[in-house]
Design a protein around this motif. Structure first.
Motif, mmCIF file in Angstrom:
data_model
loop_
_atom_site.group_PDB
_atom_site.id
_atom_site.type_symbol
_atom_site.label_atom_id
_atom_site.label_comp_id
_atom_site.label_asym_id
_atom_site.label_seq_id
_atom_site.Cartn_x
_atom_site.Cartn_y
_atom_site.Cartn_z
ATOM 1 N N LEU A 317 0.826 -1.206 0.000
ATOM 2 C CA LEU A 317 0.000 0.000 0.000
ATOM 3 C C LEU A 317 0.859 1.255 0.000
ATOM 4 N N HIS A 318 1.944 1.232 0.779
ATOM 5 C CA HIS A 318 2.740 2.451 0.959
ATOM 6 C C HIS A 318 3.866 2.600 -0.059
ATOM 7 N N THR A 319 4.252 1.521 -0.715
ATOM 8 C CA THR A 319 5.336 1.623 -1.692
ATOM 9 C C THR A 319 4.843 1.576 -3.132
ATOM 10 N N GLY A 320 3.598 1.104 -3.335
ATOM 11 C CA GLY A 320 3.094 0.970 -4.694
ATOM 12 C C GLY A 320 3.605 -0.258 -5.417
ATOM 13 N N ASP A 321 4.254 -1.175 -4.689
ATOM 14 C CA ASP A 321 4.760 -2.416 -5.289
ATOM 15 C C ASP A 321 3.655 -3.472 -5.213
ATOM 16 N N PHE A 322 2.922 -3.623 -6.325
ATOM 17 C CA PHE A 322 1.769 -4.519 -6.309
ATOM 18 C C PHE A 322 2.168 -5.995 -6.315
ATOM 19 N N SER A 323 3.432 -6.286 -6.632
ATOM 20 C CA SER A 323 3.871 -7.678 -6.553
ATOM 21 C C SER A 323 3.841 -8.170 -5.105
ATOM 22 N N LEU A 324 3.990 -7.252 -4.159
ATOM 23 C CA LEU A 324 3.909 -7.620 -2.743
ATOM 24 C C LEU A 324 2.500 -8.096 -2.377
ATOM 25 N N LEU A 325 1.488 -7.574 -3.090
ATOM 26 C CA LEU A 325 0.116 -8.031 -2.846
ATOM 27 C C LEU A 325 -0.034 -9.503 -3.206
ATOM 28 N N ASP A 326 0.600 -9.903 -4.297
ATOM 29 C CA ASP A 326 0.552 -11.321 -4.675
ATOM 30 C C ASP A 326 1.171 -12.183 -3.578
ATOM 31 N N GLN A 327 2.307 -11.719 -3.030
ATOM 32 C CA GLN A 327 2.956 -12.460 -1.948
ATOM 33 C C GLN A 327 2.082 -12.475 -0.695
ATOM 34 N N SER A 328 1.391 -11.356 -0.443
ATOM 35 C CA SER A 328 0.509 -11.280 0.720
ATOM 36 C C SER A 328 -0.623 -12.296 0.613
ATOM 37 N N VAL A 329 -1.277 -12.326 -0.539
ATOM 38 C CA VAL A 329 -2.374 -13.285 -0.756
ATOM 39 C C VAL A 329 -1.863 -14.714 -0.594
ATOM 40 N N ALA A 330 -0.671 -14.972 -1.129
ATOM 41 C CA ALA A 330 -0.099 -16.324 -1.025
ATOM 42 C C ALA A 330 0.160 -16.694 0.432
ATOM 43 N N ALA A 331 0.667 -15.746 1.223
ATOM 44 C CA ALA A 331 0.947 -16.027 2.641
ATOM 45 C C ALA A 331 -0.343 -16.347 3.394
ATOM 46 N N PHE A 332 -1.401 -15.596 3.132
ATOM 47 C CA PHE A 332 -2.672 -15.861 3.801
ATOM 48 C C PHE A 332 -3.228 -17.227 3.405
ATOM 49 N N ARG A 333 -3.122 -17.553 2.139
ATOM 50 C CA ARG A 333 -3.649 -18.851 1.690
ATOM 51 C C ARG A 333 -2.848 -20.000 2.311
ATOM 52 N N VAL A 334 -1.540 -19.823 2.459
ATOM 53 C CA VAL A 334 -0.724 -20.849 3.113
ATOM 54 C C VAL A 334 -1.145 -20.994 4.575
ATOM 55 N N ALA A 335 -1.371 -19.861 5.251
ATOM 56 C CA ALA A 335 -1.803 -19.909 6.651
ATOM 57 C C ALA A 335 -3.119 -20.666 6.790
ATOM 58 N N LEU A 336 -4.006 -20.519 5.805
ATOM 59 C CA LEU A 336 -5.323 -21.160 5.872
ATOM 60 C C LEU A 336 -5.257 -22.671 5.665
ATOM 61 N N THR A 337 -4.112 -23.183 5.216
ATOM 62 C CA THR A 337 -3.978 -24.641 5.135
ATOM 63 C C THR A 337 -3.888 -25.255 6.528
ATOM 64 N N VAL A 338 -3.515 -24.442 7.521
ATOM 65 C CA VAL A 338 -3.428 -24.908 8.909
ATOM 66 C C VAL A 338 -4.557 -24.317 9.743
ATOM 67 N N ARG A 339 -4.822 -23.048 9.529
ATOM 68 C CA ARG A 339 -5.892 -22.371 10.275
ATOM 69 C C ARG A 339 -7.239 -22.728 9.647
ATOM 70 N N THR A 340 -7.799 -23.827 10.067
ATOM 71 C CA THR A 340 -9.078 -24.268 9.515
ATOM 72 C C THR A 340 -10.223 -23.786 10.395
ATOM 73 N N ARG A 341 -11.406 -23.733 9.814
ATOM 74 C CA ARG A 341 -12.570 -23.281 10.588
ATOM 75 C C ARG A 341 -12.869 -24.231 11.734
ATOM 76 N N SER A 342 -12.705 -25.535 11.511
ATOM 77 C CA SER A 342 -13.022 -26.505 12.562
ATOM 78 C C SER A 342 -11.937 -26.560 13.625
ATOM 79 N N GLY A 343 -10.667 -26.385 13.214
ATOM 80 C CA GLY A 343 -9.573 -26.523 14.167
ATOM 81 C C GLY A 343 -9.287 -25.276 14.970
#
Length: 754
Positions: A317-343
């Protein structure tokens, strides 16, 4: 150096002199020969002399006999006998004095010492001295047993005190938990700190844990109340806790403390737009990840991945580097492989919420509607756990995200349905966001509500909606002060300027437009090109719009020149490759300003450059993906072609202009976007009027009149009155032209055409 003073000491008994060259002379009334004879004498015949010597030495006769025995066993040279005898006597008296002074607490030891003292006082033989030493040893043994018992008691007392301190700390910690339950974060932090101080020397791990909890309570307060000073205190407390936990031997505890520290550092840096601070937070999270794995500590690992995703999104957001957004989305999706709704439902909801925010920004940048729909889905996933009834604040946070994404979708769609839905979602979130408790979240909601209302006002031309948008921004700025949250203050100043711009577009005069320029200039004080290039480019773009509208009202070409300069500056940052949608928006606005400037200065070349801008814009704003924006560009192109037709013969340019306007009207529906529809109808009427004169054709002139009448009616229904004189003049001219054609059947004169 000076020589030390020479010291001389004399006396009876023993005299001592200290220092180089000192001389000690002892006089006990007996010379060496006398003492030597006493050492060899025996029996009562020498008793008188022994008694005399005892008197001189101030000791008992028995003791003197003991002294003589010591000298005899020592076999000292004759010239040292007097001195040694005096020294033995002095030490004997000193020993008795010290034994008298001893006052051991142990009764048995006291008795042994007393016996030893009496024996020493009358000791004659070596056996007497041995017996005295044995008695003192027994006294020491008795005291040793007493000491051992005392030390045991001391250890037991220390253990009891330690248990009491830990127990008291536990009670204090429960007071802290009670304060947390009451949302009294400052009291909770104080209680946790007091509990930590109680166990500082007892339990280092518990000490660190309580410091961590105190830091977390401070972070909660600083976050919710917008108190940066308290947030800074939380960072210090997190650092203090982390310092107590060695990375090598306590990696799990160290990682938890570091994650807490990184979160506080990130929050403060995000609030202040501190890019180095955000990078520091990201580095902290990445260092934690070095010690974690999904196999050994999956939940901790996923938590760190979540934190990295948040930091990357903020940095983008602050640097204008939109490639970091792709990395951000990827990090959240990786976290969700462990952070499940049931667990782990709460953690799952938090990551879903933050994933929604990153997807929203990603979709806004690329213009891909599917990405924006994924963002809404992520927010709604979070609300499955963050229900309105159980956790209203968290539900409202996700609801705010949904409302903002709907606004973004509404900007690209025709009509106002999505925008109306966005306003409704944001108002629902606002109902559950108390200003007193979470002032900055409330202000963010007000700001986002202003965004949705402002876009809706642009679409509908409703002045009441524009006024509500302005009021929402002004309310947000009551909490979003420059000192407290400079980046958010600049955001709301910028947005206020945009709302004033919308309001000014339907008002007579330039008062609101001038106020908008002032708001944009204020935002530019914080959103600088060096520090916040993308935000700065947004300010420049909107500043260009305001200046262009002022130029339109005043007819001053200098305002258009300034507008063009602002757009060109923005395009140095808003490149087609990095931010295609933003680039298209600014390029479209540049085309408008060049079109108006070319018209004022009668400069066809500038008009042609404007046409190139619109053509480039339409390559990005396709009808399939961005119908509303495509219609805007078509309408702008129609206006340009209509003006260019004045410098050319024939009807090609006018035919193309009419085609462009009608294409725009295929998307601009009167019911859903009445103001935009009215503006396009007015442009179509102008093109038809010029074509009707040039052909000439009375039927085309009548179509033009009908088009103008429909446009004027829509403007009046929207409350826009500033075009009234223009329409009345147009109606009169068209009716005159139509009447002339009906009466004479000849082409109208040039005077009539003007």
């Amino acid at each position: 150096m000076t020589d030390p003073a020479r010291q001389i000491a004399e006396g009876t008994g023993i005299a001592q002199a200290f220092g180089e060259g000192a001389v000690a002379t002892v006089n006990i009334g007996f010379n060496a020969a006398d003492i030597a004879s006493l050492l060899q004498a025996a029996g009562a015949a020498q008793q008188a002399r022994i008694d005399q010597l005892a008197s001189q030495l101030r000791a008992s006769s028995q003791a003197v006999l003991g002294f003589l025995r010591i000298l005899r066993e020592d076999d000292a040279p004759p010239d040292q006998l007097a001195e040694k005898l005096a020294r033995i006597a002095d030490r004997h008296k000193a020993l008795l004095s010290r034994l008298d002074a001893l006052d051991p607490e142990d009764d048995q030891a006291r008795a042994f010492i007393a016996q030893a003292r009496d024996l020493i006082a009358r000791a004659v033989t070596a056996a007497d001295y041995d017996r005295a030493d044995s008695l003192l040893e027994q006294a020491e043994d008795a005291q040793d047993l007493t000491l051992q018992r005392a030390e045991q008691l001391e250890r037991e007392a220390h253990a009891a005190a330690s248990r009491l301190r830990i127990s008291k700390a536990a009670t204090r910690a429960e007071r802290a938990q009670l304060s947390l339950t009451r949302l009294d974060y400052l009291s909770a932090a104080q209680h946790f700190r007091a509990a930590a101080d109680l166990v500082a020397s007892e339990n280092p791990l518990l000490h660190a844990e309580l410091l961590y909890r105190s830091a977390h309570a401070l972070e909660l307060y600083g976050n919710e109340k917008g108190d940066n000073a308290v947030l800074a205190q939380s960072i210090s407390a997190f650092r203090e806790a982390a310092a107590l936990l060695p990375r090598e031997t306590m990696p799990g505890e160290w990682s938890s403390a570091q994650n807490g520290l990184g979160g506080a550092v990130w929050l403060l840096a995000e609030r202040q737009g501190d890019i180095p601070g955000i990078r520091d937070a990201l580095s902290i999270f990445q260092s934690v990840l070095e010690l974690q794995s999904a196999e050994i500590a999956p939940l901790s690992w996923a938590g760190t991945q979540h934190n990295i995703g948040s930091a990357l999104s903020s940095l983008s957001l602050h640097t204008g580097d939109f490639s970091l957004l792709d990395q951000s989305v990827a990090a959240f999706r990786v976290a969700l492989t462990v952070r499940t709704r049931s667990g782990s439902p709460q953690e799952w909801a938090m990551t879903q919420n933050n994933l929604g925010a990153s997807l929203a920004r990603q979709g806004q940048n690329t213009g891909v509607a599917e990405t924006l729909e994924q963002a809404i889905a992520a927010y709604r996933n979070a609300q499955q756990v963050w229900t309105r009834e159980e956790v209203p604040l968290q539900w409202a946070s996700a609801q705010m995200g949904i409302g903002d994404v709907l606004r973004i979708l509404g900007e690209s769609a025709t009509g106002s349905d999505r925008l109306q839905e966005a306003v409704a979602e944001l108002l629902a979130a606002l109902e559950l966001t108390p200003r007193a408790r979470v002032p900055l979240q409330w202000a963010r909601l007000k700001n986002n509500l202003g965004n949705a209302l402002g876009t809706l006002a642009e679409r509908t031309g409703n002045p009441d909606t524009a006024a509500r948008s302005i009021a929402a921004y002004r309310a947000a700025l009551e909490e979003r002060t420059r000192d407290r949250v400079p980046m958010e203050w600049a955001e709301s100043q910028h947005n206020l300027g945009a709302a004033l711009l919308t309001s000014g577009s339907v008002e007579p005069g330039t008062a609101s437009l001038e106020e908008a320029v002032a708001a944009f200039s204020a935002a530019e004080q914080v959103w600088t090109r060096e520090h916040d290039p993308l935000d700065w480019a947004s300010v420049k773009t909107n500043l260009g719009i305001a200046l262009a509208q002022i130029g339109e009202r005043t007819g001053n070409p200098d305002s258009f020149e300034q507008s063009v300069a602002a757009y060109r500056a923005a395009l140095e940052v808003r490149t087609r490759e990095a931010a295609p949608l933003d680039w298209a928006s600014t390029t479209n606005n540049l085309g408008n300003a060049q079109s108006d400037l070319g018209r004022l200065r009668n400069d066809p070349q500038t008009m042609i450059e404007a046409g190139e801008c619109f053509a480039a814009t339409l390559a990005i704003w396709t009808r399939e993906q961005h119908p509303a924006r495509w219609a805007m560009a078509q309408s702008n192109l129609g206006s340009l072609l209509t003006t260019l037709a004045d410098w050319s013969d024939g009807t090609v340019l006018l035919d193309n202009a009419i085609e462009a306007y009608r294409a725009a009207l295929d998307e601009r529906d009167r019911t859903r976007a009445p103001l935009e529809w009215a503006q396009t109808q007015r442009g179509l009427g102008e093109a038809l009027a010029k074509l009707g004169v040039r052909v000439p054709d009375s039927e085309i002139l009548r179509q033009s009149l009908q088009t103008f009448e429909a446009s004027w009616e829509a403007f009046r229904q929207a409350g826009v009155e500033r075009h009234n004189d223009y329409f009345e003049s147009v109606f009169q001219n068209l009716k005159t032209l139509i009447a002339d054609r009906a009466n004479t059947g000849e082409a109208p004169t040039e005077d009539a055409k003007s």
